[in-house]
Design an enzyme around this catalytic site. Structure first.
Site, short mmCIF file in Angstrom:
data_model
loop_
_atom_site.label_atom_id
_atom_site.label_comp_id
_atom_site.label_asym_id
_atom_site.label_seq_id
_atom_site.Cartn_x
_atom_site.Cartn_y
_atom_site.Cartn_z
N GLU A 199 -12.90 3.50 14.51
CA GLU A 199 -12.59 2.40 15.42
C GLU A 199 -12.18 2.88 16.81
O GLU A 199 -12.34 2.15 17.79
CB GLU A 199 -11.46 1.54 14.84
CG GLU A 199 -11.85 0.82 13.55
CD GLU A 199 -10.64 0.25 12.83
OE1 GLU A 199 -9.68 -0.16 13.52
OE2 GLU A 199 -10.64 0.23 11.59
N HIS A 223 -12.28 4.12 -1.18
CA HIS A 223 -12.31 3.26 0.01
C HIS A 223 -13.06 1.96 -0.26
O HIS A 223 -13.55 1.30 0.67
CB HIS A 223 -12.93 3.98 1.22
CG HIS A 223 -12.09 5.07 1.78
ND1 HIS A 223 -12.61 6.27 2.21
CD2 HIS A 223 -10.75 5.15 1.99
CE1 HIS A 223 -11.64 7.04 2.66
NE2 HIS A 223 -10.49 6.37 2.53
N GLY A 260 -8.34 9.93 5.69
CA GLY A 260 -9.27 9.99 4.58
C GLY A 260 -10.59 9.45 5.10
O GLY A 260 -10.62 8.47 5.84
N ARG A 303 -2.55 -2.09 -3.53
CA ARG A 303 -3.71 -1.20 -3.47
C ARG A 303 -3.48 -0.07 -4.47
O ARG A 303 -2.50 0.66 -4.39
CB ARG A 303 -3.86 -0.61 -2.06
CG ARG A 303 -5.01 0.39 -1.98
CD ARG A 303 -5.15 0.93 -0.57
NE ARG A 303 -6.21 1.93 -0.49
CZ ARG A 303 -6.00 3.22 -0.20
NH1 ARG A 303 -4.78 3.66 0.04
NH2 ARG A 303 -7.01 4.06 -0.12
N ILE A 320 -10.47 6.72 13.02
CA ILE A 320 -11.37 7.48 13.89
C ILE A 320 -12.59 6.63 14.24
O ILE A 320 -13.02 6.58 15.40
CB ILE A 320 -11.80 8.79 13.22
CG1 ILE A 320 -10.59 9.71 13.01
CG2 ILE A 320 -12.86 9.50 14.05
CD1 ILE A 320 -10.90 10.95 12.19
N LEU A 328 -13.88 6.23 8.64
CA LEU A 328 -13.46 7.52 9.17
C LEU A 328 -12.00 7.46 9.58
O LEU A 328 -11.64 6.73 10.50
CB LEU A 328 -14.33 7.90 10.38
CG LEU A 328 -15.85 7.86 10.16
CD1 LEU A 328 -16.57 8.19 11.46
CD2 LEU A 328 -16.26 8.81 9.05
N GLU A 364 -8.20 -3.67 4.82
CA GLU A 364 -8.04 -3.63 3.37
C GLU A 364 -6.94 -4.58 2.91
O GLU A 364 -7.04 -5.17 1.82
CB GLU A 364 -7.72 -2.20 2.93
CG GLU A 364 -8.84 -1.21 3.19
CD GLU A 364 -8.35 0.20 3.43
OE1 GLU A 364 -8.78 1.10 2.70
OE2 GLU A 364 -7.54 0.40 4.36
N ASN A 421 0.87 -1.18 0.00
CA ASN A 421 0.00 0.00 0.00
C ASN A 421 0.90 1.22 0.00
O ASN A 421 1.43 1.62 1.04
CB ASN A 421 -0.92 -0.02 1.23
CG ASN A 421 -1.92 1.12 1.23
OD1 ASN A 421 -1.84 2.04 0.42
ND2 ASN A 421 -2.85 1.08 2.16
N MET A 428 -7.31 13.31 15.15
CA MET A 428 -8.47 13.38 16.03
C MET A 428 -8.08 13.25 17.50
O MET A 428 -8.68 13.90 18.38
CB MET A 428 -9.48 12.29 15.65
CG MET A 428 -10.75 12.27 16.49
SD MET A 428 -11.69 13.83 16.45
CE MET A 428 -12.31 13.79 14.77
#
Length: 399
Positions: A332, A182, A213, A94, A330, A210, A384, A12, A285
């Site tokens: 999770e 996503h 991105g 990815r 965010i 969340l 992912e 990724n 956050m």
């Protein structure tokens, strides 16, 4: 059938980092993960961890930063020395944008890469970095099959109206449409719903990915119906540094009245807006939630407000709502954001279980709505990488 020592590597690649994961055996058990970060910027750093989270490798380049090709060369050399008997049978990547053509995983070769490079104008900040490691592996380990997994692919099944802009055909025929992103995260969530909530498998679910991105996706029976992201990954919700949905007239104002050129506008929309731009404090956050600055509170409140607005829109696209799922960094980890979003969704039938919400996260799937809630709410950790590994293994096996 793959043997117990066969491995699939997932790459990724972002603009300044390459994250990697290694899965082994037929059941794709996690074996190794890590990243090379600070590419191009000095003090490039490599770290790797085993399946239990214990560090198994670390290196820092103090003299000169690495680029993507040099980082991949290091990873390939490091793997050759430390795979401990494991044999890499394929590498999955990815890739953010697959355009209108690629609606599923694709074996990568020179011709496909040439086609994908034609899509760079659709994702100029992502695709070049996604494709660079593919070229590097082709040059350094040409015998290893590579598979591209596209973040847009999951959304290609959306109804035509959900993908359309109200623009003339002379514009839309050039590929100007809503793509959504996503998709690998949403596909993973859809694949897990039958496991943790069999009754929702054919239902109407809105998932909120969340993180730095951020987006939301409406799914019916595990298929994408609508998404908050559109032509680019800057649309929809406010994000760490991206603005989210914006009146196009604002862009015209920035150019005509403030004299900003295209690179300056791009930098503003992608790198200087969102949580960082509103707060003036941070894009993280965790930092915002710990801050006493009223601008930090405003940034959080704006994100929660937009989640509520978009949830109403997506529920309308579904004709109702059976479940709300939170994922991403965010989604999770922020108890407060989940609680605020669920309270705002009370009109849709969501009733939060405060204790369950406070205990959720920590890498496990958790229900956070009360037993009497008409609409279920869940936390599902993003994965992912596993989705990419599954696609890669299945395609290589089929070939």
């Amino acid at each position: 059938m793959p043997g117990p020592n066969d491995a699939v590597v997932v790459i990724n690649a972002g603009s300044s980092s390459i994250k990697f994961s290694l899965f082994r055996g037929a059941d794709l058990a996690p074996a190794l993960k890590g990243k090379v970060e600070n590419l191009y910027a000095g003090r490039t750093r490599f770290v790797a961890f085993d399946a239990s989270g214990m560090p198994v490798g670390e290196h820092t380049w103090n003299d000169a930063p690495l680029d993507h090709e040099q980082a991949m060369r290091f990873l390939i050399d490091h793997a050759a020395e430390h795979l401990q008997g494991m044999q890499v049978r394929a590498v999955g990547h990815r890739i953010v944008h697959g355009g209108a053509r690629y609606s599923g995983p694709q074996r990568l070769d020179g011709a496909v890469l040439d086609e994908l490079e034609q899509l760079i104008p659709l994702a100029p900040l992502h695709l070049p970095h996604n494709l660079a490691p593919v070229r590097a592996v082709m040059a350094l380990a040409p015998q290893v099959p590579q598979v591209g997994c596209f973040d847009t692919a999951f959304h290609t099944a959306q109804p035509a109206l959900a993908q359309a802009f109200a623009l003339p055909p002379s514009i839309t025929e050039r590929g100007i449409r809503r793509y959504g992103f996503h998709g690998l995260s949403y596909e993973y969530i859809a694949s897990r719903v039958p496991d943790f909530a069999p009754g929702l498998a054919g239902g109407r679910v809105v998932a909120a990915h969340l993180g730095n991105g951020a987006s939301m996706c409406a799914m019916h029976a595990g298929r994408s119906v609508a998404s908050t992201m559109g032509f680019t990954a800057v649309d929809g919700l406010p994000m760490g540094t991206r603005c989210g949905a914006l009146d196009p007239g604002v862009v015209l104002y920035l150019i005509d009245e403030l004299g900003m050129d295209v690179p300056a506008v791009q930098r503003l929309l992608y790198q200087e807006s969102g949580l960082l731009g509103v707060s003036g404090v941070s894009a993280d956050m965790r930092t915002l939630e710990a801050s006493d600055d009223p601008r930090a509170r405003l940034a959080i409140d704006l994100l929660v407000y937009r989640i509520g607005r978009e949830l109403g829109s997506l529920a309308a696209a579904l004709g109702g709502l059976d479940a709300l799922v939170f994922s991403g960094g965010i989604g999770e980890n922020s108890v407060a954001v989940r609680a605020a979003a669920c309270r705002d969704a009370a009109w849709l039938g969501v009733t939060l279980d405060e204790a369950a919400n406070a205990a959720a996260g920590a890498g496990k799937i958790s229900r956070i709505s009360s037993a009497s809630s008409k609409v279920e709410a869940w936390v599902v950790p993003a994965n992912e990488e596993l989705m990419i590994a599954r696609h890669t293994a299945a395609l290589v096996e089929a070939v």
